[in-house]
Design an enzyme around this catalytic site. Structure first.
Site, PDB file in Angstrom:
ATOM      1  N   CYS A  42       0.836  -1.201   0.000  1.00 48.50           N
ATOM      2  CA  CYS A  42       0.000   0.000   0.000  1.00 48.50           C
ATOM      3  C   CYS A  42       0.874   1.255   0.000  1.00 48.50           C
ATOM      4  CB  CYS A  42      -0.901  -0.013   1.227  1.00 48.50           C
ATOM      5  SG  CYS A  42      -2.103   1.339   1.270  1.00 48.50           S
ATOM      6  N   ASP A  44       0.366   3.721   1.760  1.00 47.05           N
ATOM      7  CA  ASP A  44       0.298   4.293   3.112  1.00 47.05           C
ATOM      8  C   ASP A  44       1.701   4.614   3.631  1.00 47.05           C
ATOM      9  OD1 ASP A  44       0.118   4.430   6.070  1.00 47.05           O
ATOM     10  OD2 ASP A  44      -1.949   3.800   5.763  1.00 47.05           O
ATOM     11  N   ARG A  46       2.843   4.843   6.431  1.00 48.82           N
ATOM     12  CA  ARG A  46       3.237   4.132   7.646  1.00 48.82           C
ATOM     13  C   ARG A  46       3.733   2.719   7.370  1.00 48.82           C
ATOM     14  NH1 ARG A  46      -2.488   4.683  10.381  1.00 48.82           N
ATOM     15  NH2 ARG A  46      -2.964   4.065   8.233  1.00 48.82           N
ATOM     16  N   HIS A  98      -2.226  -4.314   4.842  1.00 49.15           N
ATOM     17  CA  HIS A  98      -2.028  -3.901   6.236  1.00 49.15           C
ATOM     18  C   HIS A  98      -3.363  -3.583   6.890  1.00 49.15           C
ATOM     19  CE1 HIS A  98      -2.581   0.577   5.941  1.00 49.15           C
ATOM     20  NE2 HIS A  98      -2.308   0.330   4.670  1.00 49.15           N
ATOM     21  N   CYS A 101      -5.973  -0.057   6.869  1.00 46.95           N
ATOM     22  CA  CYS A 101      -5.865   0.558   5.538  1.00 46.95           C
ATOM     23  C   CYS A 101      -7.092   1.429   5.276  1.00 46.95           C
ATOM     24  CB  CYS A 101      -5.754  -0.529   4.475  1.00 46.95           C
ATOM     25  SG  CYS A 101      -5.627   0.106   2.796  1.00 46.95           S
TER      26      CYS A 101
END
Length: 200
Positions: A42, A44, A46, A98, A101
């Site tokens: 992803c 993302d 993080r 994850h 998400c």
């Protein structure tokens, strides 16, 4: 502009630290790219692939998009897979979703966020396919976590069906496709046990 200048200063400090630890670090890094792993994850912020696997730059080839989706019409993702398999000869393709998400959550709740809704339609298709499974969870958080897992599993299937991977297996090239999920709450990766290494 102050924020951007700060990033450049951080880069300079990082490069100096790396050279202090190993004077040949950048010389070696610039001469060879031979990762064993392709990470599809992803976007993302993080979920940085290298860091959460404890790998240095040069050890993993990376493709990221919202909700770690692999679609057979996405030439960007398919080109990354082809380059990794045919040129770099990676041994493992890791699809890592994850928990937490926001893309998966938006798809699950059908929350409109704009242009990305078109992309997240693929995750809605996963939710529809597994509606009875998801319906077992009364709690939205549990349903969301389950959809994150199901989405990762479905993307492993999509990777296994793409022509580059199929052709690699046909010619006997060692290549495995794995499905993992990362938990933001504890930093741990869980194997979803959906690995593939041959044509079904």
């Amino acid at each position: 502009m102050t924020e951007l200048r700060e990033l450049l200063e951080r880069n300079k400090a990082w490069a100096e630290r790396m050279r202090a630890d190993d004077p040949d670090y950048f010389k070696q890094l610039s001469t060879l790219q031979a990762p064993k792993f392709l990470w599809i994850g992803c976007s993302d912020s993080r979920v940085p692939a290298n860091q959460i696997m404890g790998l240095a730059p040069g050890e993993v080839f990376v493709h990221r998009n919202i909700a770690n989706v692999v679609v057979h019409t996405d030439l960007n993702c398919l080109s990354v897979i082809q380059f990794a398999v045919d040129i770099l000869k990676v041994r493992h393709i890791i699809l890592c979703g994850h928990y937490g998400c926001s893309g998966v959550h938006a798809a699950m709740t059908k929350h409109r966020i704009g242009l990305s809704d078109n992309w997240l339609r693929h995750v809605q298709d996963v939710a529809a396919k597994h509606g009875s499974d998801l319906g077992r969870f009364g709690n939205e958080d549990e349903r969301h976590r389950r959809l994150c897992e199901l989405n990762a599993r479905e993307q492993v299937e999509n990777i296994a069906q793409c022509t580059t991977v199929q052709e690699a297996w046909e010619r006997g090239q060692p290549l495995e496709v794995h499905g993992w999920i990362y938990d933001l709450k504890d930093g741990l990766i869980t194997d979803l046990h959906v690995s593939k290494s041959r044509i079904d």
